[in-house]
Design a protein around this motif. Structure first.
Motif, mmCIF file in Angstrom:
data_model
loop_
_atom_site.group_PDB
_atom_site.id
_atom_site.type_symbol
_atom_site.label_atom_id
_atom_site.label_comp_id
_atom_site.label_asym_id
_atom_site.label_seq_id
_atom_site.Cartn_x
_atom_site.Cartn_y
_atom_site.Cartn_z
ATOM 1 N N MET A 61 0.840 -1.203 0.000
ATOM 2 C CA MET A 61 0.000 0.000 0.000
ATOM 3 C C MET A 61 0.877 1.255 0.000
ATOM 4 S SD MET A 61 -3.157 -1.211 0.099
ATOM 5 C CE MET A 61 -4.418 -0.226 0.879
ATOM 6 N N PHE A 62 0.399 2.312 -0.636
ATOM 7 C CA PHE A 62 1.192 3.530 -0.812
ATOM 8 C C PHE A 62 0.428 4.720 -0.208
ATOM 9 C CE2 PHE A 62 2.585 0.455 -3.831
ATOM 10 C CZ PHE A 62 3.956 0.652 -3.950
ATOM 11 N N GLU A 63 0.892 5.159 0.949
ATOM 12 C CA GLU A 63 0.153 6.170 1.709
ATOM 13 C C GLU A 63 0.243 7.575 1.101
ATOM 14 O OE1 GLU A 63 1.331 6.455 5.833
ATOM 15 O OE2 GLU A 63 -0.051 8.137 6.163
ATOM 16 N N ILE A 64 -0.885 8.272 1.131
ATOM 17 C CA ILE A 64 -0.912 9.683 0.692
ATOM 18 C C ILE A 64 -0.501 10.533 1.900
ATOM 19 C CG2 ILE A 64 -2.349 11.571 -0.195
ATOM 20 C CD1 ILE A 64 -4.240 9.363 -1.307
ATOM 21 N N LEU A 65 0.656 11.197 1.789
ATOM 22 C CA LEU A 65 1.138 12.010 2.915
ATOM 23 C C LEU A 65 0.570 13.422 2.855
ATOM 24 C CD1 LEU A 65 4.897 10.955 2.936
ATOM 25 C CD2 LEU A 65 3.021 9.996 4.264
ATOM 26 N N LYS A 66 0.372 13.892 1.602
ATOM 27 C CA LYS A 66 -0.112 15.270 1.461
ATOM 28 C C LYS A 66 -1.015 15.354 0.235
ATOM 29 C CE LYS A 66 1.564 19.977 1.440
ATOM 30 N NZ LYS A 66 2.508 20.785 0.704
ATOM 31 N N LYS A 67 -2.171 15.971 0.424
ATOM 32 C CA LYS A 67 -3.086 16.155 -0.708
ATOM 33 C C LYS A 67 -3.395 17.636 -0.843
ATOM 34 C CE LYS A 67 -7.778 15.092 -2.194
ATOM 35 N NZ LYS A 67 -9.075 14.567 -1.802
ATOM 36 N N GLU A 68 -3.319 18.135 -2.063
ATOM 37 C CA GLU A 68 -3.547 19.567 -2.294
ATOM 38 C C GLU A 68 -4.396 19.709 -3.553
ATOM 39 O OE1 GLU A 68 -0.547 23.327 -2.861
ATOM 40 O OE2 GLU A 68 0.300 21.367 -2.454
ATOM 41 N N GLU A 69 -5.383 20.569 -3.489
ATOM 42 C CA GLU A 69 -6.188 20.789 -4.696
ATOM 43 C C GLU A 69 -5.711 22.041 -5.408
ATOM 44 O OE1 GLU A 69 -10.399 20.481 -4.045
ATOM 45 O OE2 GLU A 69 -10.169 18.540 -3.046
ATOM 46 N N LEU A 70 -5.428 21.917 -6.704
ATOM 47 C CA LEU A 70 -4.968 23.048 -7.507
ATOM 48 C C LEU A 70 -6.045 23.352 -8.547
ATOM 49 C CD1 LEU A 70 -1.465 21.492 -8.381
ATOM 50 C CD2 LEU A 70 -2.007 22.800 -6.337
ATOM 51 N N ALA A 71 -5.903 24.487 -9.201
ATOM 52 C CA ALA A 71 -6.796 24.855 -10.307
ATOM 53 C C ALA A 71 -8.274 24.628 -9.962
ATOM 54 C CB ALA A 71 -6.411 24.090 -11.574
ATOM 55 N N GLN A 72 -8.698 25.265 -8.906
ATOM 56 C CA GLN A 72 -10.106 25.206 -8.468
ATOM 57 C C GLN A 72 -10.601 23.786 -8.240
ATOM 58 O OE1 GLN A 72 -11.899 27.459 -11.716
ATOM 59 N NE2 GLN A 72 -12.091 29.190 -10.341
ATOM 60 N N GLY A 73 -9.702 22.931 -7.744
ATOM 61 C CA GLY A 73 -10.091 21.562 -7.416
ATOM 62 C C GLY A 73 -10.158 20.621 -8.607
ATOM 63 N N THR A 74 -9.855 21.118 -9.817
ATOM 64 C CA THR A 74 -9.921 20.235 -10.996
ATOM 65 C C THR A 74 -8.629 19.442 -11.162
ATOM 66 O OG1 THR A 74 -9.080 21.937 -12.482
ATOM 67 C CG2 THR A 74 -11.474 21.813 -12.233
ATOM 68 N N VAL A 75 -7.580 19.888 -10.461
ATOM 69 C CA VAL A 75 -6.281 19.211 -10.520
ATOM 70 C C VAL A 75 -5.869 18.921 -9.074
ATOM 71 C CG1 VAL A 75 -3.860 19.429 -11.237
ATOM 72 C CG2 VAL A 75 -5.648 20.465 -12.633
ATOM 73 N N VAL A 76 -5.371 17.710 -8.844
ATOM 74 C CA VAL A 76 -5.006 17.320 -7.476
ATOM 75 C C VAL A 76 -3.541 16.920 -7.430
ATOM 76 C CG1 VAL A 76 -5.505 15.706 -5.585
ATOM 77 C CG2 VAL A 76 -7.362 16.514 -7.042
ATOM 78 N N SER A 77 -2.848 17.367 -6.374
ATOM 79 C CA SER A 77 -1.452 16.975 -6.163
ATOM 80 C C SER A 77 -1.407 16.036 -4.956
ATOM 81 C CB SER A 77 -0.626 18.240 -5.898
ATOM 82 O OG SER A 77 0.634 17.872 -5.387
ATOM 83 N N ASN A 78 -0.740 14.901 -5.122
ATOM 84 C CA ASN A 78 -0.570 13.925 -4.035
ATOM 85 C C ASN A 78 0.910 13.690 -3.800
ATOM 86 O OD1 ASN A 78 -3.272 11.480 -4.642
ATOM 87 N ND2 ASN A 78 -3.272 13.419 -3.544
#
Ligand SMILES: Cc1cc2nc3c(=O)[nH]c(=O)nc-3n(C[C@H](O)[C@H](O)[C@H](O)COP(=O)(O)OP(=O)(O)OC[C@H]3O[C@@H](n4cnc5c(N)ncnc54)[C@H](O)[C@@H]3O)c2cc1C
Ligand code: FES
Length: 281
Positions: free
Chosen positions: A1-18
């Motif tokens: 399993m690969f844990e998500i340490l940080k989640k950020e929404e970019l471009a009004q939530g249409t693009v996500v950074s993990n």
């Protein structure tokens, strides 16, 4: 399993950074390479390029645009939750060397893919100009990081809400018209953007690399799904690419192949939006 340490929404939530814990991949990955990710054990295999890696921290960064069922499902995961599988690094790394002046052109989510390549080109001693674009200011991503990764940054928006009013190709043309030597152009973004960039640069005879994103399944050269025609020869983007000489790519065929499952993708997204993921039911 690969844990998500940080989640950020970019471009009004249409693009996500993990930012994801994946130490073995982070140690081996090079600019231009991608991974194949599955949200859960019945999930679809999604190819995504690594926008960044941190070998010390053992993390990789994936930035994805929410366009269909699987990316919508990915977006539903929170920090602390984990992806089932991440396979990689896959594909050939970008050929990075000291070329001279390199122009990196990115559109939409393609800017995320371009980021590690831009950084690598600068670290190799090139004079790097980055030209990035989006439809409108709110959809522009990674402006600060692209400014850091390059020697000069130009920004464009189709609607003129920020930077140059118009396409990235128009700013690129300014540089080509100056007649200063340009050793290499790297263009990554929507297929029409890459196609028109290559059409432009062909006239000036400047080598142009593009990164192709056909539909992929196994990512190992076995299924044939990602085949593209380059210089009249069938190549597999997952193992021979994803980067190719843009002047030799058959873009019309790529556009046609990308549309092959449009109806099924639409139905799958509609079912997901109505009743959530049915995979484990
Ligand atoms: C190698 C590779 C890896 C990828 N990996 C990922 C990934 O990790 N995550 C992910 O989400 N997606 C990935 N993709 C998919 C790709 O980046 C997106 O499909 C694309 O960026 C969609 O952006 P958009 O919808 O915002 O495009 P649009 O909003 O339609 O356009 C974005 C920009 O392109 C310009 N443009 C559009 N058409 C033209 C034209 N005709 N001439 C000149 N400029 C034009 C516009 O001016 C605008 O600035 C990858 C693609 C490639 C090539
Ligand atoms: S994804 Fe199967 S051959 Fe490339």
């Amino acid at each position: 399993m690969f844990e998500i340490l940080k989640k950020e929404e970019l471009a009004q939530g249409t693009v996500v950074s993990n930012v994801i814990q994946a130490p073995m991949i982070a140690r081996k990955a090079k600019p231009g390479q991608f991974v194949i990710i599955r949200v859960n054990e019945t999930g679809e295999r999604i190819p995504l390029t690594m926008a960044d890696t941190d070998p010390q921290a053992g993390t990789i960064t994936l930035i994805y645009q929410v366009v269909g069922k699987s990316t919508a499902l990915m977006k539903s995961l929170k920090e602390g939750e984990a992806y089932q599988d991440i396979c990689g690094p896959l594909g050939q790394p970008t050929h990075i060397e000291k070329w001279g002046t390199v122009i990196c052109v990115g559109g939409g989510t393609g800017v995320a893919v371009l980021h590690p390549i831009t950084k690598g080109m600068k670290e190799a001693g090139n004079q790097v100009v980055a030209i990035i674009g989006a439809r409108t200011k709110d959809l522009l991503i990674l402006e600060d990081r692209m400014a850091q990764a390059s020697n000069e940054l130009r920004v464009c928006t189709d609607d003129g809400s920020y930077g140059h009013h118009g396409f990235v190709t128009e700013v690129l043309k300014e540089y080509l018209d100056k007649k200063d030597p340009i050793a290499l152009i790297v263009a990554i973004g929507p297929v029409p953007m890459m196609k028109f960039t290559c059409k432009l640069t062909q006239g000036y005879g400047v080598k142009t690399m593009v990164s192709l994103n056909p539909i992929m399944v196994d990512g190992t050269g076995m299924c044939g799904c990602c085949r593209v025609t380059v210089d009249g020869i069938t190549r597999f983007a997952c193992v021979d690419g994803p980067e190719f000489d843009g002047h030799l790519v058959n873009f019309e065929e790529l556009i046609q192949r990308q549309r092959a499952y449009l109806e099924q993708e639409k139905q799958s997204l509609e079912r997901f939006q109505k009743s959530g993921c049915q995979c484990n039911k």
